[in-house]
Motif scaffolding. Structure first.
Motif, mmCIF file in Angstrom:
data_model
loop_
_atom_site.group_PDB
_atom_site.id
_atom_site.type_symbol
_atom_site.label_atom_id
_atom_site.label_comp_id
_atom_site.label_asym_id
_atom_site.label_seq_id
_atom_site.Cartn_x
_atom_site.Cartn_y
_atom_site.Cartn_z
ATOM 1 N N CYS A 116 0.327 -0.938 -0.427
ATOM 2 C CA CYS A 116 -0.158 -0.027 0.136
ATOM 3 C C CYS A 116 0.693 1.157 0.102
ATOM 4 C CB CYS A 116 -0.745 0.209 0.769
ATOM 5 S SG CYS A 116 -0.610 0.908 2.605
ATOM 6 N N ASN A 180 -7.506 5.574 0.913
ATOM 7 C CA ASN A 180 -8.088 5.017 0.697
ATOM 8 C C ASN A 180 -9.184 5.839 -0.215
ATOM 9 O OD1 ASN A 180 -8.701 2.802 2.618
ATOM 10 N ND2 ASN A 180 -8.169 4.393 4.222
ATOM 11 N N THR A 328 -17.655 5.258 -7.726
ATOM 12 C CA THR A 328 -17.809 4.665 -6.393
ATOM 13 C C THR A 328 -19.547 5.173 -6.489
ATOM 14 O OG1 THR A 328 -17.330 6.446 -4.952
ATOM 15 C CG2 THR A 328 -15.867 4.429 -5.725
ATOM 16 N N PRO A 359 -5.212 4.891 -4.007
ATOM 17 C CA PRO A 359 -5.392 3.322 -2.600
ATOM 18 C C PRO A 359 -4.975 3.083 -1.988
ATOM 19 C CG PRO A 359 -5.152 2.735 -4.612
ATOM 20 C CD PRO A 359 -4.210 4.852 -4.676
ATOM 21 N N ASP A 361 -5.149 1.636 2.501
ATOM 22 C CA ASP A 361 -4.962 2.389 3.534
ATOM 23 C C ASP A 361 -3.637 2.210 4.975
ATOM 24 O OD1 ASP A 361 -5.845 2.707 6.128
ATOM 25 O OD2 ASP A 361 -7.401 2.028 6.465
ATOM 26 N N ASP A 375 -9.262 -5.556 -4.880
ATOM 27 C CA ASP A 375 -9.982 -4.526 -5.302
ATOM 28 C C ASP A 375 -10.247 -3.058 -5.448
ATOM 29 O OD1 ASP A 375 -11.628 -6.994 -6.052
ATOM 30 O OD2 ASP A 375 -12.665 -7.010 -4.414
ATOM 31 N N ASP A 376 -9.461 -2.414 -4.414
ATOM 32 C CA ASP A 376 -9.183 -1.358 -3.793
ATOM 33 C C ASP A 376 -7.990 -0.534 -4.999
ATOM 34 O OD1 ASP A 376 -10.168 -1.438 -1.793
ATOM 35 O OD2 ASP A 376 -8.366 -1.965 -0.374
#
Ligand SMILES: [Zn+2]
Length: 394
Positions: A116, A180, A328, A359, A361, A375-376
Motif C-alpha cells: 500500500c 483510501n 463509486t 488507494p 489504507d 479490488d482497491d
C-alpha cells in the motif's frame, strides 16, 4: 464502447495488469535506507517506454534514481503524478506470514512490503495511464510521472532533487500515497526537538551532593503534553507531541549530569514559526525552575518540516471528486493526512495545487503483513484513469 473518454479510459483498465505490476514492483526490493531503488525504477521505466514515453532517470548527488516521464499533448492543463519507489525496511521476516518480497495474494489481499505504501498505488497510476493510451483517448494536456527515490527518509534524494532541478512546474499535482481514495488536502509537519537537562555529577552513594539530570528530565516529560496548543485544524486535528528517544547517565554508580531526549512534535497547517512552537517548551521549563532552581533544561529544533495545505476548490480537487463519484457513486470526503509526504514540495516550494489521493489504507503501511485489497488497487487504477482523461482535456 463508452463514448465518454473518462468512461472509456476506466473500462480499459486491465485488472490483471494492475496486480501483476504491483507484484513486480514489490519483487523489485527497495528498502530505504539502502539506496536500492534502481530495480523498481527499471520496472517503472519499462512500463513507461511501452506507453511511448521517453522516461529519464534523474539522480541527485547520492545517485538515487527518480524516473520522470510525460505522456499526452501540450495544449491543455499539466498534471504531475508523484509516487515513491522506496519502502521502509521489511523488518524481521518471521513477523510476516508470507515472504515480504514475493507479492503473495491471500483472500483478495496483496501482501508485501510496499503493497500500500506505495508500490500498489504506483502500479495503479501506471496502468491507468496505459488504459488511457489503449482506449485511444487523446490527452490535450500533459501527464508527468515523478516516480521518486527516498521519500521514506525525507525525500532529500528524491522529490527534493526534482525541485532543485526546476522540474516541479506543472499546474496541478497528485501525490498517490494511500488515502483510501479520500481527498487529502492537508498534511501535518514536524519539529524534531532535542531537549537536554544538565545536572551535576556526584558519587552514586551521595546523591544529595549532585543534581540528577535524569530525574529532572522525568519531571519535564511527565508534563510535555502541555506544550501542544489547543488549536484544532479542520482536517488535521490537533498537533501532537511524542518523547521518542532518550539517553542519559554514564555509570550505574554516578549521579547523571546529562539527559537528552528527542521529541517528535507534529505541527498542523498554520504553525509556521519554529520559535512559537518552541516557546511553550521554554515556558514549561521556566515553571519547573520556579519550583526547583537547580532545574536546567535547554532545547533546540534539530529539524523542521512545514505542514502543507491546499485549498478545497482547486480544479484538480474537483476533478478527483467527480472521478471518484463516477466510480463509486459517492463523493469522497476531504481529509487530512497524518504523515509527512512529498506533497509539501509541490505545495510549499512550488505553489502547485496538490491533492494526496491513492488507494490503500495508511494504517497498514510500515507494518508486518502490509497489504492492499486487490479490488482497491483496481478501483484506484480506474479512478486515476478517469482523472487523467477528464482533467487533461481528452
Ligand atoms: Zn508513502
Amino acid at each position: 464502447m463508452p463514448t465518454d473518454p473518462a468512461d472509456a479510459a476506466a473500462a480499459a483498465v486491465d485488472a490483471d495488469e494492475v496486480l501483476a505490476l504491483a507484484q513486480a514492483l514489490i519483487q523489485a526490493r527497495s528498502e530505504n535506507p539502502g539506496a536500492t531503488e534502481d530495480a523498481a525504477a527499471e520496472v517503472a521505466t519499462g512500463v513507461l517506454l511501452g506507453l511511448g514515453a521517453a522516461p529519464s532517470t534523474i539522480r541527485g548527488e547520492a545517485g538515487r534514481p527518480s524516473v520522470v516521464a510525460t505522456i499526452g499533448g501540450d495544449h491543455g492543463p499539466s498534471l504531475a503524478w508523484n509516487g515513491h519507489l522506496d519502502t521502509v525496511p521489511a523488518g524481521s521476516p518471521d513477523t510476516w506470514s508470507v515472504d515480504p518480497f514475493e507479492g503473495a495474494v491471500v483472500d483478495g489481499r496483496l501482501i508485501g512490503r510496499g503493497a500500500c505504501d506505495m508500490k500498489g498505488p504506483v502500479a495503479a497510476a501506471l496502468v491507468a495511464a496505459a488504459a488511457v493510451v489503449h482506449a485511444g483517448v487523446e490527452l490535450a494536456g500533459s501527464l508527468t510521472f515523478h516516480l521518486v527515490a527516498d521519500e521514506e527518509l525525507a525525500g532529500t534524494h528524491g522529490t527534493q532533487v526534482l525541485r532543485d532541478r526546476g522540474l516541479l512546474t506543472q499546474g496541478a499535482a497528485i501525490v498517490g500515497e494511500p488515502s483510501n481514495l479520500e481527498v487529502a488536502l492537508a498534511e501535518r509537519g514536524g519539529a524534531w526537538v532535542t531537549a537536554t537537562t544538565y545536572g551535576a555529577a556526584a558519587h552514586g552513594s551521595q546523591p544529595d551532593r549532585g543534581v540528577n539530570a535524569i530525574t529532572a528530565m522525568a519531571r519535564f516529560l511527565l508534563r510535555v503534553h502541555e506544550v501542544v496548543p489547543e488549536t484544532v485544524h479542520p482536517l488535521c486535528g490537533r498537533a501532537t507531541v511524542n518523547a521518542a528517544l532518550i539517553s542519559g547517565g554514564s555509570a550505574p554508580n554516578m549521579v547523571p549530569d546529562r539527559c537528552v531526549v528527542d521529541i517528535d512534535r507534529r505541527t498542523i497547517p498554520g504553525e509556521t514559526d519554529p520559535e512559537k512552537v518552541l516557546a511553550p517548551f521554554l515556558a514549561l521549563a521556566d515553571e519547573i525552575r520556579a519550583d526547583d532552581p537547580s532545574f536546567d533544561l535547554r532545547t533546540e529544533i534539530r529539524e523542521w518540516i512545514l505542514a502543507a495545505e491546499s485549498p478545497a476548490d482547486t480544479p484538480i480537487a474537483e476533478a478527483i471528486r467527480a472521478a471518484a463519484a463516477a466510480e463509486t457513486g459517492a463523493v469522497p470526503p476531504d481529509v487530512g493526512f497524518t504523515g509527512i509526504t512529498d506533497a509539501r514540495f509541490y505545495l510549499n516550494d512550488a505553489a502547485i495545487p496538490t491533492v494526496i489521493f491513492g488507494p490503500g489504507d495508511l494504517s497498514v503501511a510500515h507494518t508486518a503483513d502490509e497489504w492492499i485489497g486487490v479490488d482497491d488497487l483496481v478501483a484506484g487504477a480506474r479512478t486515476y484513469a478517469r482523472i487523467f482523461a477528464s482533467f487533461l482535456g481528452a
